[in-house]
Motif scaffolding. Structure first.
Motif, PDB file in Angstrom:
ATOM      1  N   HIS A  95       0.835  -1.285   0.057  1.00  0.00           N
ATOM      2  CA  HIS A  95      -0.157  -0.021   0.028  1.00  0.00           C
ATOM      3  C   HIS A  95       0.888   1.286  -0.064  1.00  0.00           C
ATOM      4  N   ASN A  96       0.567   2.210  -0.811  1.00  0.00           N
ATOM      5  CA  ASN A  96       1.404   3.408  -0.725  1.00  0.00           C
ATOM      6  C   ASN A  96       0.305   4.484  -1.004  1.00  0.00           C
ATOM      7  N   PRO A  97      -0.061   5.219   0.015  1.00  0.00           N
ATOM      8  CA  PRO A  97      -1.087   6.157   0.057  1.00  0.00           C
ATOM      9  C   PRO A  97      -0.464   7.450  -0.712  1.00  0.00           C
ATOM     10  N   GLU A  98       0.631   7.604  -1.087  1.00  0.00           N
ATOM     11  CA  GLU A  98       1.121   8.870  -1.434  1.00  0.00           C
ATOM     12  C   GLU A  98       1.143   8.745  -3.189  1.00  0.00           C
ATOM     13  N   PHE A  99       1.258   7.611  -3.623  1.00  0.00           N
ATOM     14  CA  PHE A  99       1.276   7.248  -5.044  1.00  0.00           C
ATOM     15  C   PHE A  99       0.481   8.002  -6.052  1.00  0.00           C
ATOM     16  N   ALA A 100      -0.725   7.979  -5.626  1.00  0.00           N
ATOM     17  CA  ALA A 100      -1.794   8.612  -6.836  1.00  0.00           C
ATOM     18  C   ALA A 100      -1.469  10.166  -6.810  1.00  0.00           C
ATOM     19  N   GLU A 101      -1.122  10.673  -5.508  1.00  0.00           N
ATOM     20  CA  GLU A 101      -0.812  12.033  -5.342  1.00  0.00           C
ATOM     21  C   GLU A 101       0.281  12.590  -6.130  1.00  0.00           C
ATOM     22  N   GLN A 102       1.232  11.871  -6.097  1.00  0.00           N
ATOM     23  CA  GLN A 102       2.600  11.955  -6.950  1.00  0.00           C
ATOM     24  C   GLN A 102       2.562  11.852  -8.270  1.00  0.00           C
ATOM     25  N   VAL A 103       1.562  11.135  -8.703  1.00  0.00           N
ATOM     26  CA  VAL A 103       1.105  11.037 -10.025  1.00  0.00           C
ATOM     27  C   VAL A 103       0.476  12.310 -10.556  1.00  0.00           C
ATOM     28  N   ALA A 104      -0.586  12.624  -9.827  1.00  0.00           N
ATOM     29  CA  ALA A 104      -1.325  13.889 -10.146  1.00  0.00           C
ATOM     30  C   ALA A 104      -0.552  15.240  -9.937  1.00  0.00           C
ATOM     31  N   ALA A 105       0.439  15.206  -8.942  1.00  0.00           N
ATOM     32  CA  ALA A 105       1.332  16.464  -8.935  1.00  0.00           C
ATOM     33  C   ALA A 105       2.064  16.468  -9.897  1.00  0.00           C
ATOM     34  N   SER A 106       2.854  15.292 -10.418  1.00  0.00           N
ATOM     35  CA  SER A 106       3.585  15.459 -11.700  1.00  0.00           C
ATOM     36  C   SER A 106       2.625  15.889 -12.995  1.00  0.00           C
ATOM     37  N   ARG A 107       1.352  15.585 -13.148  1.00  0.00           N
ATOM     38  CA  ARG A 107       0.569  16.156 -14.255  1.00  0.00           C
ATOM     39  C   ARG A 107       0.407  17.401 -14.061  1.00  0.00           C
ATOM     40  N   ASP A 108       0.121  17.879 -12.829  1.00  0.00           N
ATOM     41  CA  ASP A 108      -0.239  19.240 -12.728  1.00  0.00           C
ATOM     42  C   ASP A 108       0.973  20.144 -12.937  1.00  0.00           C
ATOM     43  N   ALA A 109       2.260  19.600 -12.316  1.00  0.00           N
ATOM     44  CA  ALA A 109       3.460  20.357 -12.641  1.00  0.00           C
ATOM     45  C   ALA A 109       3.833  20.638 -14.311  1.00  0.00           C
ATOM     46  N   LEU A 110       3.326  19.634 -14.866  1.00  0.00           N
ATOM     47  CA  LEU A 110       3.956  19.427 -16.211  1.00  0.00           C
ATOM     48  C   LEU A 110       2.802  20.560 -16.771  1.00  0.00           C
ATOM     49  N   ALA A 111       1.805  20.572 -16.616  1.00  0.00           N
ATOM     50  CA  ALA A 111       0.764  21.595 -17.189  1.00  0.00           C
ATOM     51  C   ALA A 111       1.195  22.765 -16.917  1.00  0.00           C
ATOM     52  N   ALA A 112       1.517  23.371 -15.508  1.00  0.00           N
ATOM     53  CA  ALA A 112       2.150  24.375 -15.490  1.00  0.00           C
ATOM     54  C   ALA A 112       3.270  24.917 -15.962  1.00  0.00           C
ATOM     55  N   MET A 113       4.164  23.971 -16.179  1.00  0.00           N
ATOM     56  CA  MET A 113       5.340  24.303 -16.815  1.00  0.00           C
ATOM     57  C   MET A 113       5.133  24.618 -18.439  1.00  0.00           C
TER      58      MET A 113
END
Length: 507
Positions: A95-113
């Motif tokens: 179990h990794n409760p951070e995983f989905a947040e990390q993927v979403a954060a990466s997607r959001d960061a890419l859009a901001a870039m």
């Protein structure tokens, strides 16, 4: 259908995030379980009992073409990144409760870039522009653009950032320095009794050092630009690169210069100088970027590591006149040349042969992935020279390191098996596979490229006594691919990443 209402940067970010995670699932989840197969024109796989299909090109590079879909109630529907995250979580152990947040954060960061990049001017320096071209990030990482900390966008190479360094003064009796770090003195003037210590402003905000008469703030310094690694910047006035610590997780690791890595950079530069001299004699297009010294403040371990800066030569200082250095990762995203076979042959000779000889002749494990190699192009865009950089990942096999601190020596050492796996992964899987996928316009063309590469490597092997690991590689032994999804799921660091076997294009 949700992606149809996204703005262009968000839509690109969604597609890139889905593609990167799907590649990871093919390589690390479905592939090892035997749940991947081809049914022309599709690649099919199952993740958590869900059938997924996509059109692919580029062999093991897995360049997806068109819509990725999943089978739902007998109908093919578009697959989203969020849905694939849930499928991957259901398939992976633990179990990794951070995983989905990390993927979403990466997607959001890419859009901001992407939004910031569209409003910014690229640098005039063609090499620096190539450093800032890796917008989508690692193609086989589930969260390639996740960034820790705040205010990261103002320091992002993808957004064509530039910013002034902060200059600190370190009282000479608490100065930590090895090797030749005199290039740092070009950034400004320190008061008498102090040494100049440039600092990354983001790092200063993160670690908030206490200023007193041992460590003083001298204000803003020269304007620099971040390279692809984020924490290494280029100073166009001095022509040097400076590698800073950043207490921020970027992909798998917190990017901090450990004390033994500071010393190790200087020790490796001393030991690699004669090695690269000999490599350049055998392969005249071979270049490298030495790291001759570092400087920091010997106040405590946190500040020694947090303020440590490594001096690295700039690529223009080693590239021959008339040639232009370009980051290999940028070439993997570029348009193919007019004569791909000839171009590829020159590329393989320039990049692969010195890497192999460094290992087999000199016991040096280079880390020639797409962000660690610059290729010097002539005026027609043909590859002539290769520049190898970043000594953090360079290791030694069978060297006498008895004169070094045991922790420094340990960090610089690999056994032969681990070293060869790293060489093959970086060179074959991470690097040449991506370049070949860019060059090939068809599967037949891709096979032709790999046949050329095999002939070049076989020629080197014949002239070098046919070393067994190379013979196995040429015979089609499976390739080791770094398991980025697995290590991120386990919340491990980059050093703990293992490998999964993938098909060898020489087979």
């Amino acid at each position: 259908m949700e992606s149809l209402v996204l703005d262009p940067p968000a839509a690109i970010a969604e597609e890139a995030t889905l593609s990167a995670l799907l590649r990871c699932c093919v390589r690390e989840v479905a592939g090892p379980r035997g749940h991947v197969w081809h049914a022309s024109p599709y690649l099919l796989l199952t993740v958590a009992d869900t059938l997924i299909r996509a059109r692919t090109a580029g062999g093991a590079a897995l360049r997806f073409e068109g819509q990725v879909e999943r089978l739902e109630f007998g109908a093919w529907v578009p697959l989203t990144a969020d849905a694939l995250v849930k499928l991957a979580e259901a398939e992976l152990d633990g179990h990794n409760p951070e995983f989905a947040e990390q993927v979403a954060a990466s997607r959001d960061a890419l859009a901001a870039m992407l939004r910031a990049r569209s409003c910014a001017l690229p640098p005039n320096d063609p090499w620096l522009a190539s450093e800032q071209a890796l917008v989508l990030g690692h193609p086989f990482h589930p969260s390639p653009k996740a960034r820790g900390g705040d205010d990261w966008l103002r320091y992002a190479p993808e957004a064509h950032a530039s910013f002034p360094l902060r200059l600190l003064g370190v009282r000479e009796d608490v100065l930590a320095q090895e090797g030749d770090a005199s290039a740092l003195d070009l950034a400004g003037i320190a008061p008498p009794g102090y040494a100049l210590l440039p600092a990354h402003p983001w790092q200063l905000d993160l670690i908030r050092p206490a200023f007193d008469d041992r460590l003083i703030d001298l204000g803003p310094g020269p304007l620099v630009a971040p390279t692809s690694s984020v924490r290494t910047v280029y100073d166009p006035v001095s022509g040097n690169c400076l590698k800073f610590s950043l207490d921020v997780r970027i992909t798998n690791c917190v990017r901090k210069n450990a004390w033994y890595e500071l010393s190790g950079a200087v020790a490796l530069t001393e030991r690699l100088t004669p090695v690269f001299d000999q490599l350049a004699l055998r392969f005249p297009g071979t270049r490298w970027l030495p790291e001759p010294g570092y400087r920091s403040a010997a106040l405590d371990t946190r500040l020694l590591e947090g303020l440590g800066v490594i001096v690295r030569a700039g690529p223009w200082s080693v590239c021959s006149p008339g040639l232009t250095p370009v980051l290999a990762g940028a070439l993997a995203c570029a348009a193919p040349p007019a004569d791909p076979l000839s171009w590829w042959a020159g590329y393989v000779r320039a990049v692969a042969l010195p890497v192999l000889d460094a290992f087999f002749t000199h016991g040096v494990v280079l880390e020639p992935h797409l962000q660690n190699v610059l290729v010097c192009l002539d005026q027609e865009g043909r590859p002539v020279e290769a520049i190898f950089r970043d000594l953090e990942g360079t290791k030694l096999v069978g060297h006498d390191l008895s004169g070094l601190h045991p922790r420094v020596a340990e960090a610089l050492t690999y056994d032969a098996s681990r070293g060869w796996a790293r060489v093959v992964y970086c060179l074959m899987v991470n690097h040449l596979t991506e370049i070949a996928a860019t060059l090939a316009l068809s599967e037949a063309a891709l096979r032709e490229l790999w046949a050329v590469a095999r002939d070049i490597l076989a020629e080197y092997g014949d002239a070098s006594g046919r070393p067994l690991p190379l013979s196995n590689l040429l015979a089609g032994a499976p390739l080791p691919a770094k398991a980025n999804l697995t290590v991120r799921w386990a919340r491990g660091n980059d050093r703990s990443a293992g490998y999964v076997p993938i098909a060898n294009p020489f087979a």
